[in-house]
Design a protein around this motif. Structure first.
Motif, mmCIF file in Angstrom:
data_model
loop_
_atom_site.group_PDB
_atom_site.id
_atom_site.type_symbol
_atom_site.label_atom_id
_atom_site.label_comp_id
_atom_site.label_asym_id
_atom_site.label_seq_id
_atom_site.Cartn_x
_atom_site.Cartn_y
_atom_site.Cartn_z
ATOM 1 N N UNK A 89 0.794 -1.229 0.000
ATOM 2 C CA UNK A 89 0.000 0.000 0.000
ATOM 3 C C UNK A 89 0.827 1.281 0.000
ATOM 4 N N UNK A 90 2.152 1.185 0.048
ATOM 5 C CA UNK A 90 2.966 2.385 0.014
ATOM 6 C C UNK A 90 2.912 3.080 -1.333
ATOM 7 N N UNK A 91 2.960 4.405 -1.297
ATOM 8 C CA UNK A 91 2.899 5.188 -2.536
ATOM 9 C C UNK A 91 4.253 5.164 -3.239
ATOM 10 N N UNK A 98 -7.896 6.258 -2.204
ATOM 11 C CA UNK A 98 -8.908 6.669 -3.176
ATOM 12 C C UNK A 98 -8.206 7.425 -4.298
ATOM 13 N N UNK A 99 -7.623 6.649 -5.223
ATOM 14 C CA UNK A 99 -6.752 7.220 -6.247
ATOM 15 C C UNK A 99 -7.515 7.748 -7.451
ATOM 16 N N UNK A 100 -8.830 7.571 -7.489
ATOM 17 C CA UNK A 100 -9.619 8.059 -8.606
ATOM 18 C C UNK A 100 -9.646 7.143 -9.797
ATOM 19 N N UNK A 101 -8.909 6.036 -9.732
ATOM 20 C CA UNK A 101 -8.844 5.117 -10.876
ATOM 21 C C UNK A 101 -9.156 3.695 -10.420
ATOM 22 N N UNK A 102 -8.190 3.047 -9.768
ATOM 23 C CA UNK A 102 -8.450 1.689 -9.282
ATOM 24 C C UNK A 102 -9.530 1.698 -8.209
ATOM 25 N N UNK A 151 -6.667 9.596 1.366
ATOM 26 C CA UNK A 151 -6.557 10.480 0.210
ATOM 27 C C UNK A 151 -5.150 10.340 -0.375
ATOM 28 N N UNK A 152 -4.966 10.543 -1.690
ATOM 29 C CA UNK A 152 -3.642 10.381 -2.300
ATOM 30 C C UNK A 152 -2.564 11.235 -1.652
ATOM 31 N N UNK A 153 -2.901 12.472 -1.264
ATOM 32 C CA UNK A 153 -1.882 13.353 -0.682
ATOM 33 C C UNK A 153 -1.333 12.792 0.614
ATOM 34 N N UNK A 154 -2.172 12.126 1.409
ATOM 35 C CA UNK A 154 -1.703 11.526 2.651
ATOM 36 C C UNK A 154 -0.763 10.360 2.354
ATOM 37 N N UNK A 155 -1.129 9.510 1.403
ATOM 38 C CA UNK A 155 -0.264 8.386 1.035
ATOM 39 C C UNK A 155 1.092 8.883 0.537
ATOM 40 N N UNK A 156 1.087 9.963 -0.243
ATOM 41 C CA UNK A 156 2.342 10.510 -0.755
ATOM 42 C C UNK A 156 3.199 11.068 0.384
ATOM 43 N N UNK A 157 2.578 11.775 1.315
ATOM 44 C CA UNK A 157 3.345 12.358 2.424
ATOM 45 C C UNK A 157 3.952 11.253 3.293
#
Length: 510
Positions: free
Chosen positions: A144-146, A287-291, A224-230
């Motif tokens: 699950x890591x970005x 919640x990446x908007x795609x998968x 949210x994607x921003x949290x995974x990225x951070x």
């Protein structure tokens, strides 16, 4: 009864679990997700020659957890994408009648766990007439890591969910050889496994692979994607590598496990680091908007899974387990409770509402109740609400079994319901969860829960009415006659749920 079965990849040999049930353990369903395949979608398993002995559980995904009675990950273990099948002996003349299938997805904060935990043994459910499958999938950073996009070299998010889909595809293609019906598959899970099941209900890649879902103590919301990225950048810094695809690929799985643990511990040690200071779960579906287009709560409300029957359960004292194993911070003062409310953006009126329900509750009890209901109880109930409103067939239950005493296992806490539903109360390694050796009333409760799962998987009927306008109070309460232990805020479930009416779940951010 034969113990050799054909699969599309080759023949496998299992072993007798008990009289009348064969267990086939550690069947690989995809290629090892390392080397050139690391951080990629799972690839189909290459065929093998001859008969493969499948009598022991396969290696678990990279993690630092050491769970009682379960395999531990060792650096160098790579063949981690495997599953296990329990199939019952068939009465003569019934071999051509396929049995319903239950596929179990383990929990563990998306960070630890496996399908080999003792409480997940499928023998009792197989004896109840199911073909049972449990599976391993990538957890932690591996799953699950970005991974930042690197042109055509992009790595997908939600790799753990993609592993689960690959396992379901294996079930579709192979389960008939084990006596199962590929068109009568139920996906079941608890905690992270329950939310995984909810995510799968909404994902295009899982469409048609199952018709029913069981979600015990679903945890939400997703990231949210921003949290995974951070969080990925923090893991990279802790591992001493650049936060790039090349940097993460150069880091060993062991180093990313250590770095992830260090990041989680950093949040745990800093009471002013916001939401993650209370219980630092740093991985989860995105919640990446795609998968995964959005939080499953929103997608289910939109009706994308209305054709999937859903059975929801949660326990009434979820977070008392986290307190017992010292995995969460606790609010012991009014000031700390206020900080908890502010960190999560909860209605300021919530604590006072809980006090009205249980006037004698301590600050600590109110905090544990609030945190458990926020993460599990209310989120699970809203999954049931959303599915019902969208036209889906939904069943709701609550696990309220408590036990006399003051020691561990007396509460209706997180995970305590699972061994009851699997029929594994005698397993020594789960006795901490249930407060000691099971009582006769515990065994009777377990028999009822096993029958409910088996009935739901077989016919879509667990034994009580679905939620709906004609059965507004259709909630099954799982309990025994034992005296209550600890504060029970769920005695007035309607009043408790009304306290949450103004709160809205959104994908997790910092």
């Amino acid at each position: 009864m034969t113990s050799v079965f054909d699969t599309v990849n080759g023949r496998v040999r299992g072993r007798a679990a008990v009289r009348g049930v064969v267990a086939v353990l550690g069947i690989p369903y995809a290629e090892p997700p390392f080397g050139a395949d690391r951080f990629r979608e799972p690839r189909p398993r290459r065929p093998w020659a001859g008969v493969r002995d499948c009598v022991e559980y396969g290696p678990v995904s990279p993690q630092s957890a050491e769970l009682p009675g379960a395999p531990r990950w060792s650096p160098g273990d790579e063949d981690v994408l495997s599953l296990n099948v329990w199939t019952p002996e068939r009465a003569k003349g019934t071999e051509d009648r396929p049995l319903p299938v239950l596929v179990w997805i383990h929990g563990g904060a998306y960070t630890f766990g496996s399908g080999a935990e003792p409480g997940f043994d499928g023998t009792a459910l197989a004896r109840a007439g199911l073909v049972v499958v449990s599976l391993n999938y990538r957890v932690g950073f591996e799953g699950f890591g970005h991974i930042p996009s690197d042109g055509e070299d992009a790595c997908p998010p939600n790799r753990g969910l993609l592993d689960q889909i690959a396992a379901l595809e294996w079930v579709r293609d192979n389960i008939a050889s084990f006596g199962g019906a590929p068109d009568r598959v139920t996906v079941a899970g608890q905690s992270a496994g329950a939310t995984s099941a909810a995510c799968l209900m909404t994902m295009d890649g899982a469409r048609g692979l199952f018709r029913r879902a069981i979600a015990h103590s679903a945890v939400g919301p997703v990231f949210a994607p921003a949290l995974a990225e951070r969080l990925a950048r923090k893991v990279a810094a802790a591992a001493g590598v650049p936060a790039t695809h090349a940097g993460f690929a150069a880091a060993s799985p062991q180093s990313l496990v250590r770095a992830s643990d260090a990041v989680a511990d950093g949040y745990r040690q800093d009471p002013h680091s916001g939401r993650l200071s209370w219980d630092p779960v740093i991985f989860g579906p995105v919640a990446d908007g795609h998968l995964l287009r959005a939080d499953p709560l929103d997608l289910i409300a939109a009706g994308v899974a209305r054709d999937t029957d859903l059975l929801v359960c949660h326990t009434t004292q979820e977070y008392w387990l986290m307190s017992a194993v010292d995995s969460c911070a606790e609010a012991a003062t009014e000031e700390e409770l206020t900080r908890f409310i502010e960190d999560f953006g909860l209605p300021e009126s919530l604590p006072e509402g809980y006090r009205r329900l249980v006037p004698e509750a301590s600050v600590r009890d109110i905090h544990l109740a609030l945190h458990g209901d926020l993460r599990f109880g209310e989120y699970s109930n809203r999954l049931a609400d959303a599915h019902t409103r969208s036209g889906g067939r939904t069943f709701l239950s609550r696990f309220a079994r408590q036990r006399d005493g003051t020691g561990p296992g007396v509460y209706a806490w997180h995970c305590a319901d699972v061994p009851f539903a699997f029929g594994n109360l005698a397993e020594e390694n789960i006795q901490f969860l249930i407060g000691g050796p099971p009582t006769p009333s515990d065994h009777r409760l377990s028999d009822r829960m096993v029958a409910a799962w088996a009935g739901f998987a077989a016919t879509g009927d667990p034994g009580w009415k679905p939620v709906g306008d004609d059965a507004h109070d259709a909630v099954r309460i799982w309990g025994t006659a034992a005296s209550a232990a600890g504060p029970d805020f769920w005695q007035d479930a309607g009043a408790l749920r009304r306290l949450w009416s103004t709160f809205t779940y959104r994908p997790e951010r910092l």
